[in-house]
Design a protein around this motif. Structure first.
Motif, short mmCIF file in Angstrom:
data_model
loop_
_atom_site.label_atom_id
_atom_site.label_comp_id
_atom_site.label_asym_id
_atom_site.label_seq_id
_atom_site.Cartn_x
_atom_site.Cartn_y
_atom_site.Cartn_z
N THR A 187 -71.12 48.30 -0.99
CA THR A 187 -69.95 48.59 -1.57
C THR A 187 -68.69 47.82 -0.79
N VAL A 188 -69.27 47.12 0.09
CA VAL A 188 -68.28 46.14 1.11
C VAL A 188 -68.49 44.95 0.90
N PRO A 189 -67.20 44.18 0.72
CA PRO A 189 -67.55 42.62 0.54
C PRO A 189 -68.13 41.89 1.71
N ILE A 190 -68.74 40.97 1.64
CA ILE A 190 -69.58 40.38 2.69
C ILE A 190 -68.68 39.21 3.05
N ASN A 191 -68.28 39.11 4.34
CA ASN A 191 -67.45 38.03 4.87
C ASN A 191 -68.41 36.89 5.21
N THR A 192 -68.52 35.94 4.57
CA THR A 192 -69.40 34.85 4.91
C THR A 192 -69.04 34.16 6.22
N GLU A 193 -67.83 34.25 6.79
CA GLU A 193 -67.64 33.57 8.14
C GLU A 193 -68.26 34.34 9.16
N GLU A 194 -68.57 35.80 8.98
CA GLU A 194 -69.18 36.19 10.14
C GLU A 194 -70.78 36.34 9.67
N LEU A 195 -71.34 36.06 8.69
CA LEU A 195 -72.64 36.35 8.39
C LEU A 195 -73.56 35.55 9.19
N LYS A 196 -74.29 36.18 9.87
CA LYS A 196 -75.31 35.73 10.87
C LYS A 196 -76.93 36.03 10.57
N VAL A 197 -77.76 34.78 10.29
CA VAL A 197 -78.96 34.86 9.77
C VAL A 197 -79.98 34.47 10.93
N THR A 198 -80.73 35.30 11.31
CA THR A 198 -81.72 35.01 12.54
C THR A 198 -83.22 34.98 12.00
N VAL A 199 -83.88 33.88 12.36
CA VAL A 199 -85.31 33.63 11.83
C VAL A 199 -86.27 33.68 13.01
N GLU A 200 -87.18 34.68 12.90
CA GLU A 200 -88.08 34.81 14.07
C GLU A 200 -89.51 34.17 13.61
N GLN A 201 -90.32 33.45 14.47
CA GLN A 201 -91.42 33.12 14.04
C GLN A 201 -92.45 34.01 14.59
N TYR A 202 -93.66 34.29 13.98
CA TYR A 202 -94.67 35.19 14.49
C TYR A 202 -95.80 34.15 14.77
#
Length: 90
Positions: free
Chosen positions: A75-90
């Motif tokens: 219900t809250v808009p996403i602020n794309t400037e603060e969006l952080k994606v972390t990818v981990e390898q297994y």
């Protein structure tokens, strides 16, 4: 003797007034704490309802690139400037 009998009703009235004021003060303090606790609980519930919730509707990996579609189901808009994606390898 006459004045001695008149003192008892005056004392009774004073005691009734003191008890009434005491009960009113107790009720006021109790209600104030009750309302404050209710406000705190309501704010916590509203905060939980306003969290963004993400869903991944599409994901593909071609060996070197990962592509995905991230949708906001909250219900809250996403602020794309603060969006952080972390990818981990297994």
């Amino acid at each position: 003797m006459r004045s001695k009998k008149a003192i008892t009703p005056v004392i009774a009235v004073i005691l009734l007034i003191v008890m009434t004021v005491g009960i009113a003060a107790f009720t006021f303090i109790w209600m104030q704490n009750f309302v404050q606790n209710l406000q705190t609980q309501t704010q916590q519930q509203v905060h939980q309802l306003q969290r963004p919730r993400f869903t991944i509707s599409y994901a593909a990996y071609d060996g070197s690139n990962l592509k995905f579609v991230l949708a906001n189901a909250g219900t809250v808009p996403i602020n794309t400037e603060e969006l952080k994606v972390t990818v981990e390898q297994y």
